[in-house]
Design an enzyme around this catalytic site. Structure first.
Site, PDB file in Angstrom:
ATOM      1  N   ASP A 106       0.631  -1.092  -0.188  1.00 57.86           N
ATOM      2  CA  ASP A 106       0.152   0.018   0.017  1.00 57.86           C
ATOM      3  C   ASP A 106       0.963   1.319   0.004  1.00 57.86           C
ATOM      4  O   ASP A 106       1.932   1.049   0.427  1.00 57.86           O
ATOM      5  CB  ASP A 106      -0.964   0.085   1.106  1.00 57.86           C
ATOM      6  CG  ASP A 106      -1.799  -1.135   1.394  1.00 57.86           C
ATOM      7  OD1 ASP A 106      -2.111  -1.700   0.112  1.00 57.86           O
ATOM      8  OD2 ASP A 106      -2.207  -1.589   2.387  1.00 57.86           O
TER       9      ASP A 106
HETATM   10  N1  URA Z   1      -1.244  -5.933   3.574  1.00 61.04           N
HETATM   11  C1  URA Z   1      -1.834  -4.969   3.574  1.00 61.04           C
HETATM   12  O1  URA Z   1      -2.688  -4.546   4.372  1.00 61.04           O
HETATM   13  N2  URA Z   1      -1.034  -3.904   3.136  1.00 61.04           N
HETATM   14  C2  URA Z   1       0.069  -3.871   2.528  1.00 61.04           C
HETATM   15  O2  URA Z   1       0.856  -3.051   1.867  1.00 61.04           O
HETATM   16  C3  URA Z   1       0.557  -5.462   2.356  1.00 61.04           C
HETATM   17  C4  URA Z   1      -0.071  -6.308   2.926  1.00 61.04           C
END
Ligand code: URA
Length: 258
Positions: A106
């Site tokens: 993310d």
């Molecule tokens: N899970 C999440 O919630 N965010 C990420 O960036 C990777 C795995």
């Protein structure tokens, strides 16, 4: 490695087109084994003949594998329209055409991200059938509870009804709000949503391992390092979650407490 045409070898490792390579050769800008090569259609043995283009020695590896310690604020995309991308963090000397982030973190997530031009390897790594485990360290809003371990071990159901594969969980050292989690899939915001399902909230998330590949301590946030194909093959080697947590908890906990 079998003999290969010089222009093919160069075009696979640089951003130059075949016609540009022909011009570079004619202009005396390409050397093979230290001698100027005026023609680009000659055959070379990449293991014996070093190839230099405009003074830069090219690597033998066909594909490029870059490990980025992703900072927050960058998107895992190749399109600048989505905001500043992780590709913008790749230094010019490591850039080649066709690079893309293999997998997603993310925008606000940190840690290990593979950037490559090897579509086949990325596909293999991301395929659910390969079961490449990913380990994250998370900083939680509320203290970690031991009951999460059993809940995550079963198939936890997310708020939208999606079911997750079993995940491994362990509290990290030095803080009751830090935990390691290992998952083998990559649903949208998966780790964050798993903790929401048990009534907690992830404040910071950092990926610290991809299969057998561990985020090196010396790789600062925002920095990239080049990997060889044989290092990348470590992705597919098994890793013991408990042993990983014991070995790396002090290092990664310190990173998140800072
Ligand atoms: N899970 C999440 O919630 N965010 C990420 O960036 C990777 C795995």
């Amino acid at each position: 490695m079998p003999n290969i045409r010089l222009d093919k070898f160069i075009s696979e490792r640089t951003e130059y087109s075949r016609s540009q390579i022909k011009q570079l050769a004619a202009g005396g800008n390409i050397k093979v084994g230290g001698a100027t090569a005026k023609k680009a259609d000659i055959k070379i043995d990449p293991e014996k003949d070093s190839v230099e283009v405009c003074g830069q020695v090219l690597r033998i590896e066909k594909h490029r594998y870059i490990l980025l310690n992703k900072p927050a604020g960058y998107v895992c995309s190749t399109d600048e329209k989505d905001g500043p991308t992780v590709l913008g963090l790749v230094p010019p000397e490591m850039r080649t055409k066709g690079l893309f982030p293999a997998g997603r973190l993310d925008k606000d997530s940190l840690g290990a991200l593979l950037i490559t031009d090897d579509g086949e390897l990325a596909h293999k790594m991301l395929s659910p059938r390969s079961h490449v485990p990913k380990i994250y360290i998370v900083k939680l809003d509320r203290p970690f509870e031991n009951k999460y371990i059993d809940i995550f071990k079963k198939n936890i159901i997310l708020s939208d009804g999606e079911t997750c594969l079993p995940a491994k969980l362990k509290q990290a050292e030095n803080s009751d709000k830090l935990a390691f989690i290992e998952i083998c899939e990559g649903k949208y915001h998966q780790v964050k949503r798993m903790f929401v399902a048990v009534g907690n909230h992830v404040e910071v998330l950092m990926r610290v391992s991809l299969g057998g590949l561990v985020l090196p301590e010396k790789l600062a946030i925002g920095e990239c390092m080049e990997l060889l194909h044989k290092d990348v093959e470590n992705l597919f080697k098994p890793r013991d979650f408990d042993a990983f947590c014991s070995e790396f908890s002090p290092v990664f906990s310190a990173n998140l407490i800072k």
